[in-house]
Scaffold this motif. Structure first.
Motif, PDB file in Angstrom:
ATOM      1  N   SER A 114       0.865  -1.182   0.000  1.00  0.00           N
ATOM      2  CA  SER A 114       0.000   0.000   0.000  1.00  0.00           C
ATOM      3  C   SER A 114       0.901   1.232   0.000  1.00  0.00           C
ATOM      4  CB  SER A 114      -0.936  -0.049   1.212  1.00  0.00           C
ATOM      5  OG  SER A 114      -1.931   0.944   1.152  1.00  0.00           O
ATOM      6  N   HIS A 115       0.655   2.175   0.873  1.00  0.00           N
ATOM      7  CA  HIS A 115       1.481   3.395   0.917  1.00  0.00           C
ATOM      8  C   HIS A 115       1.727   3.804   2.360  1.00  0.00           C
ATOM      9  CE1 HIS A 115      -1.932   6.105   2.005  1.00  0.00           C
ATOM     10  NE2 HIS A 115      -2.637   5.187   1.384  1.00  0.00           N
ATOM     11  N   LEU A 116       2.754   4.631   2.574  1.00  0.00           N
ATOM     12  CA  LEU A 116       3.094   5.077   3.930  1.00  0.00           C
ATOM     13  C   LEU A 116       2.914   6.578   4.102  1.00  0.00           C
ATOM     14  CD1 LEU A 116       6.303   2.907   4.616  1.00  0.00           C
ATOM     15  CD2 LEU A 116       4.015   2.576   5.574  1.00  0.00           C
ATOM     16  N   PHE A 125      -3.786   4.569  10.060  1.00  0.00           N
ATOM     17  CA  PHE A 125      -4.079   3.295   9.391  1.00  0.00           C
ATOM     18  C   PHE A 125      -4.111   3.377   7.873  1.00  0.00           C
ATOM     19  CE2 PHE A 125      -5.457   2.983  13.681  1.00  0.00           C
ATOM     20  CZ  PHE A 125      -5.284   1.660  14.043  1.00  0.00           C
ATOM     21  N   ASP A 126      -4.529   4.522   7.351  1.00  0.00           N
ATOM     22  CA  ASP A 126      -4.684   4.676   5.894  1.00  0.00           C
ATOM     23  C   ASP A 126      -3.319   4.560   5.232  1.00  0.00           C
ATOM     24  OD1 ASP A 126      -5.026   5.472   3.293  1.00  0.00           O
ATOM     25  OD2 ASP A 126      -6.249   7.220   3.764  1.00  0.00           O
ATOM     26  N   GLY A 127      -3.045   3.416   4.654  1.00  0.00           N
ATOM     27  CA  GLY A 127      -1.761   3.153   4.019  1.00  0.00           C
ATOM     28  C   GLY A 127      -0.901   2.223   4.851  1.00  0.00           C
ATOM     29  N   PRO A 128      -0.418   2.688   6.022  1.00  0.00           N
ATOM     30  CA  PRO A 128       0.472   1.830   6.817  1.00  0.00           C
ATOM     31  C   PRO A 128      -0.145   0.475   7.189  1.00  0.00           C
ATOM     32  CG  PRO A 128       0.673   4.085   7.562  1.00  0.00           C
ATOM     33  CD  PRO A 128      -0.433   4.070   6.526  1.00  0.00           C
ATOM     34  N   ASP A 159       3.970   8.751  -2.616  1.00  0.00           N
ATOM     35  CA  ASP A 159       3.094   9.909  -2.838  1.00  0.00           C
ATOM     36  C   ASP A 159       1.686   9.502  -3.253  1.00  0.00           C
ATOM     37  OD1 ASP A 159       2.334  12.520  -2.948  1.00  0.00           O
ATOM     38  OD2 ASP A 159       3.568  13.070  -4.668  1.00  0.00           O
ATOM     39  N   GLU A 160       1.066   8.620  -2.463  1.00  0.00           N
ATOM     40  CA  GLU A 160      -0.284   8.174  -2.809  1.00  0.00           C
ATOM     41  C   GLU A 160      -1.317   9.266  -2.550  1.00  0.00           C
ATOM     42  OE1 GLU A 160      -4.238   6.314  -2.523  1.00  0.00           O
ATOM     43  OE2 GLU A 160      -3.193   7.431  -0.967  1.00  0.00           O
ATOM     44  N   GLU A 161      -1.171   9.973  -1.432  1.00  0.00           N
ATOM     45  CA  GLU A 161      -2.213  10.924  -1.046  1.00  0.00           C
ATOM     46  C   GLU A 161      -2.136  12.233  -1.827  1.00  0.00           C
ATOM     47  OE1 GLU A 161      -4.629  10.088   0.629  1.00  0.00           O
ATOM     48  OE2 GLU A 161      -4.129   8.645   2.183  1.00  0.00           O
ATOM     49  N   GLY A 162      -0.966  12.535  -2.375  1.00  0.00           N
ATOM     50  CA  GLY A 162      -0.846  13.786  -3.123  1.00  0.00           C
ATOM     51  C   GLY A 162      -0.937  15.025  -2.249  1.00  0.00           C
ATOM     52  N   LEU A 225      -4.349  -4.311   0.708  1.00  0.00           N
ATOM     53  CA  LEU A 225      -5.180  -4.325   1.916  1.00  0.00           C
ATOM     54  C   LEU A 225      -5.221  -2.901   2.447  1.00  0.00           C
ATOM     55  CD1 LEU A 225      -5.232  -6.793   4.869  1.00  0.00           C
ATOM     56  CD2 LEU A 225      -4.789  -4.378   5.337  1.00  0.00           C
ATOM     57  N   HIS A 226      -6.404  -2.440   2.857  1.00  0.00           N
ATOM     58  CA  HIS A 226      -6.577  -1.052   3.278  1.00  0.00           C
ATOM     59  C   HIS A 226      -7.608  -0.994   4.392  1.00  0.00           C
ATOM     60  CE1 HIS A 226      -6.982   3.323   2.811  1.00  0.00           C
ATOM     61  NE2 HIS A 226      -5.893   3.268   2.059  1.00  0.00           N
ATOM     62  N   VAL A 227      -7.446  -0.035   5.301  1.00  0.00           N
ATOM     63  CA  VAL A 227      -8.496   0.181   6.289  1.00  0.00           C
ATOM     64  C   VAL A 227      -9.734   0.669   5.549  1.00  0.00           C
ATOM     65  CG1 VAL A 227      -7.868   2.603   6.797  1.00  0.00           C
ATOM     66  CG2 VAL A 227      -9.003   1.218   8.546  1.00  0.00           C
ATOM     67  N   GLY A 387     -10.246   6.828  -3.895  1.00  0.00           N
ATOM     68  CA  GLY A 387      -9.262   6.401  -4.879  1.00  0.00           C
ATOM     69  C   GLY A 387      -8.076   5.715  -4.208  1.00  0.00           C
ATOM     70  N   HIS A 388      -7.383   4.847  -4.950  1.00  0.00           N
ATOM     71  CA  HIS A 388      -6.237   4.108  -4.410  1.00  0.00           C
ATOM     72  C   HIS A 388      -5.255   3.797  -5.535  1.00  0.00           C
ATOM     73  CE1 HIS A 388      -8.246   3.312  -0.580  1.00  0.00           C
ATOM     74  NE2 HIS A 388      -9.333   3.048  -1.265  1.00  0.00           N
ATOM     75  N   ASP A 389      -4.006   3.452  -5.164  1.00  0.00           N
ATOM     76  CA  ASP A 389      -3.049   2.952  -6.153  1.00  0.00           C
ATOM     77  C   ASP A 389      -3.636   1.742  -6.884  1.00  0.00           C
ATOM     78  OD1 ASP A 389      -0.814   4.744  -5.631  1.00  0.00           O
ATOM     79  OD2 ASP A 389      -0.565   3.682  -3.738  1.00  0.00           O
TER      80      ASP A 389
HETATM   81 ZN   LIG Z   1      -4.791   4.994   1.438  1.00  0.00          ZN
END
Ligand SMILES: [Zn+2]
Length: 440
Positions: A114-116, A125-128, A159-162, A225-227, A387-389
């Motif tokens: 996912s993303h950090l 939680f969002d990403g990590p 840079d997922e969240e921008g 996997l994502h929250v 939206g997500h990667d």
């Molecule tokens: Zn996310």
């Protein structure tokens, strides 16, 4: 599940309190019974180590923006996790990080991750959760003695969240060829620092960025996997769900042109007040969206001249709207625009609407989605409005998403949380999926 844990206030690292008991005693992720081989840190240890990075002590939220010091610390954490497990570590040309079990060149790889990075004052939680769960799931696979017949990889997309440069999913967009070099180099942060400068300062070559079809061609499946960023799972007995689709969504700018005048001397019947038209449009947006089962939000507004004792000359409001399908979305936005124009006619206010962005519906690969749902014993399959990667990559490679229950549904906020037992269930579910995909 521990429903009670979800209702407790989130702690400093996002876990429900109390979180200071020893991991095993607290039933925390990655406790002593996790069976992590060798010296690999448990879920709880990984979470604890990541928790302080980029946390704003005042809000308790995270500020992990791309190519900043906090981002660098997160990236070093990822690299250390890869190395401590003996995985093959690499950073790709777009700054995404990869940790491989098996030969990266073999092809047909199963990738998770996912993303950090975070939004301003985002949650823990969002990403990590996806990245930490990926390492823990790999540990669980090894503890099971699973023998993958395909390469496995864990990815941290950059840079997922921008949050810094204003465009989401830069790392995956670049890789998928959905962001040109020129446009990427033109991105600037609020201080005028370009993406290229920021990358260079962080030790990454900005001239190397660009589409990476060879890399994507070696991936057979990507599972993120994502929250959960909603409450679809909250009232079900399921800790984990599978995504069906990402709703189409877009942004529209509504300009309401009136006439500036004195708030104390202009008679009501003489006014051309765009604030009135704007306010009615906000109410109409809510009603139209509710009736259509869609979402419509005016979350940003600017006013000219923006004086307390002045009738506004211009009100500019930005509409974010999302729906299950593109026809519904188009109809809802058209109805909101019509309501704005009709009200504007009564108010003597001109209305002009500009579509600023639009993202079509993303249907995740049905075969993979159904396989996941089967592997997980018939868990709920649900759409998401975020939206997500995974949404970017779904146009290129077979892609799926799994959601871990979020008791409040709150996201992009320090209040974002998930119960510890649900996170552990997510790790086991991800391990089941990876084993099912890679070990058959
Ligand atoms: Zn996310």
């Amino acid at each position: 599940m521990t429903a009670a844990a979800g209702s407790r206030p989130a702690g400093r690292d996002g876990w429900a309190q109390p979180d200071h008991r020893p991991a095993a005693e607290a039933g925390a992720p990655g406790g002593a019974d996790r069976g992590t081989p060798g010296t690999a840190p448990s879920f709880h240890e990984m979470w604890r180590d990541l928790a302080p990075i980029g946390r704003n002590p005042e809000s308790g939220g995270y500020r992990r923006f791309a190519w900043t010091g906090a981002d660098t610390d997160c990236r070093e954490w990822f690299k250390a996790q890869a190395e401590t497990r003996g995985l093959t570590y690499e950073t790709d040309r777009n700054g995404n990080q990869w940790a491989w079990l098996g030969d990266p060149a073999a092809g047909d790889a199963v990738v998770t991750g996912s993303h950090l990075d975070s939004v301003p004052d985002g949650g823990a939680f969002d990403g990590p959760l996806g990245v930490v769960s990926s390492f823990a799931a790999l540990d669980e696979l090894r503890a099971r003695g699973a023998r993958p017949g395909r390469p496995l990889a864990i990815v941290n997309f950059g840079d997922e969240e921008g949050a810094r440069f204003g465009l989401a999913c830069v790392g995956s967009r670049l890789t998928a060829g959905q962001l040109t070099l020129d446009k990427a180099h033109a991105l600037r942060d609020a201080d005028g620092v370009s993406l290229a400068q920021a990358m260079e300062r962080a030790g990454h070559d900005p001239e190397a960025i660009g589409a990476d079809p060879g890399r994507l061609a070696r991936i057979g499946a990507f599972v993120e996997l994502h929250v959960e960023q909603g409450r679809a799972l909250a009232d079900t007995p399921h800790a984990v769900g599978v995504a069906s689709a990402i709703w189409p969504h877009g942004r529209w700018r509504f300009d309401f042109h009136g006439e500036a005048n004195h708030a104390g001397t202009t008679r009501i019947e003489d006014r051309r007040d765009p604030m009135l038209t704007y306010a009615n449009t906000v109410l109409a947006a809510r009603k139209k969206a509710r009736l259509a089962g869609a979402l419509a939000t005016f979350g940003k507004v600017s006013v000219e001249p923006n004086g307390v004792n002045a009738i506004a000359s211009l009100v500019r409001g930005w509409l974010d709207s999302r729906a299950a399908d593109e026809e519904t979305l188009a109809a809802v936005v058209a109805e909101i625009e019509q309501a704005a124009v009709e009200r504007g006619t009564r108010d003597g206010v001109g209305v002009h609407v500009t579509r600023e962005s639009f993202t079509p519906v993303v249907e995740f690969a049905h075969d993979l989605r159904d396989e996941l749902a089967t592997l997980l014993g018939g868990v709920p399959v649900l759409p998401t409005g975020a939206g997500h990667d995974a949404g970017i990559l779904s146009g290129v490679i077979p892609t799926a998403m799994m959601f871990v229950r979020n008791p409040t549904g709150v996201s992009h906020s320090p209040a974002e949380t998930a119960a510890e037992d649900d996170c552990l269930a997510g790790v086991t579910a991800l391990a089941d999926v990876l084993e099912g995909l890679a070990c058959r």
